[in-house]
Design an enzyme around this catalytic site. Sequence first.
Site, PDB file in Angstrom:
ATOM      1  N   HIS A  26       0.852  -1.194   0.000  1.00 46.74           N
ATOM      2  CA  HIS A  26       0.000   0.000   0.000  1.00 46.74           C
ATOM      3  C   HIS A  26       0.879   1.232   0.000  1.00 46.74           C
ATOM      4  O   HIS A  26       2.061   1.189   0.369  1.00 46.74           O
ATOM      5  CB  HIS A  26      -0.940   0.013   1.208  1.00 46.74           C
ATOM      6  N   CYS A  27       0.307   2.364  -0.451  1.00 45.37           N
ATOM      7  CA  CYS A  27       1.020   3.635  -0.388  1.00 45.37           C
ATOM      8  C   CYS A  27       0.243   4.558   0.537  1.00 45.37           C
ATOM      9  O   CYS A  27      -0.422   4.093   1.462  1.00 45.37           O
ATOM     10  CB  CYS A  27       1.195   4.228  -1.783  1.00 45.37           C
ATOM     11  N   ALA A  28       0.260   5.864   0.293  1.00 42.24           N
ATOM     12  CA  ALA A  28      -0.365   6.808   1.213  1.00 42.24           C
ATOM     13  C   ALA A  28      -1.879   6.714   1.226  1.00 42.24           C
ATOM     14  O   ALA A  28      -2.523   6.981   2.253  1.00 42.24           O
ATOM     15  CB  ALA A  28       0.061   8.230   0.864  1.00 42.24           C
ATOM     16  N   ARG A  30      -3.643   4.179  -1.185  1.00 35.59           N
ATOM     17  CA  ARG A  30      -4.150   3.099  -2.032  1.00 35.59           C
ATOM     18  C   ARG A  30      -3.598   1.739  -1.643  1.00 35.59           C
ATOM     19  O   ARG A  30      -2.440   1.619  -1.238  1.00 35.59           O
ATOM     20  CB  ARG A  30      -3.772   3.365  -3.499  1.00 35.59           C
ATOM     21  N   VAL A  70      -5.644   3.973   4.896  1.00 33.05           N
ATOM     22  CA  VAL A  70      -5.305   2.780   4.134  1.00 33.05           C
ATOM     23  C   VAL A  70      -4.431   1.821   4.945  1.00 33.05           C
ATOM     24  O   VAL A  70      -4.523   0.595   4.776  1.00 33.05           O
ATOM     25  CB  VAL A  70      -4.611   3.166   2.809  1.00 33.05           C
TER      26      VAL A  70
END
Length: 500
Positions: A26-28, A30, A70
């Site tokens: 995952h990123c910031a 998504r 997320v």
Amino acid sequence: MSAFRQDAGDLLKHIGGRDNIQAMTHCATRMRFVLNDPDAADVEAIEEIPSVKGTFTQSGQFQVIIGNKVADFYNDFEALSGVTGTTKEAVKQEAAKHQQNKLQQAMTFLAEVFAPIIPAIICGGLILGFRNVLEGVPMEMLGQKIVDGVAQTAADGSAVYNTIVDVSPFWAGVNSFLWLPGEAIFHFLPVGITWSVTRKMGTTQILGIILGITLVSPQLLNAYAAPEAIASGAVPQWDFGFFQLDMIGYQAQVLPAMFAGLALAWLERFWRKHVPETVAMIFVPFLSLLPAIVLAHTILGPLGWQIGTWIGQVVYAGLTGPVSWLFGLIFGALYSPLVITGLHHMTNAIDSQLVADFGGTGLWPMIALSNIAQASAVMGVWWMTRKDEKENQITLPSAISAYLGVTEPAMFGVTIKYVYPFVAAMIGSGLAGLISTLSGITANSIGVGGLPGILVIQQPYWVWFLIAMAVAIVVPFVLTLTFKKLGFLTKSKLDFNIKF
């Protein structure tokens, strides 16, 4: 029960089950997946999950927009699915094996080199902005400036007023102290770049740091003093008897550091394959670092500097030339589509080059304005659907995120999906970009996007930037409502899917 357990279970089901997940991270904002069978994912069902703000596929990754929580969603999904997440690097490499062409690989590489150092650049931009207020903003309330007993006046006879540092020893000290991290971030930027290149390439990072230091060492002529020294013939040199080599540093230069870092990484990879393991620790670093330093100061550094100068001059000409209004209009309108393709990553290098060559960048302000325009278009959609609680869960968080500089939830969750808000945002961003270039708005560096972007705008341009911000806020909002009322592009809803 965890907050996202139900939604995580639904996502696992509709994505095709754990057997369809090849890799995930995952990123910031998504969740990112590499799927064994992308067609097995039920996109419509996934987008009906309450926590999901939208989906899209880019560069071989199926991405599910969750928002700022997320990380919590990811933890629930990982625990429920039994799939162990991996690093973003591994996911990108897995996706790139079959999905990316050479241009996309180059853009991805550039993005991944700059991503780890962007926080430092943003911090530096804020520091320069604060120093600009302290030392560069004359204030009438602080009185007329006196030098050696003489009241200072401008060419037109008007009074020159004191700045904060002129009247306050404390703030003068703060201003001087803040140049310590400011110089470290910008003058020594090549150290961060060479480190990041070796990190990306999987080679020895300390060698990258040392290589970067050799590009900005105090032994060398500072890059900012080089033009004057070259013109006067006062460039220091290494004298090897039968030839001489200029001792010029590469402070704040991007491409020389990038080229040198790549040379170091390729040399290390080569020697790892050909040097016996028993002596590799001795010979591989030496045979990699020393030739890389030589190449940096003989071929790669001058070449990178020249290419970077050409690129900077072309962009600067677009920003300040006779058709700057057209450049601003086009760049402002097309920046958001560039984000879709991934080509926007190259702007980080161009911004850094403009800062190094011209003391600021006129490109970055238009990026901040584009963020605002996307947020305002989403606010238009929110206004029309404000009584729809389910829609509010997507529009409001997406708009807030975009106003703070993160536009993916807004774009992929709202504006691109409905098309007409995206077009409204492009028009508003284009008009704001036109104002930006016509007025010469300049930023100290890359900074925080969206509304906080004014913090890194150079003080003489604050009023113009506020005007451009007003355009980026009002025009997309009004056009979104107008397009909806007229039925313009309202039947063009997309299930957005970027297959490359």
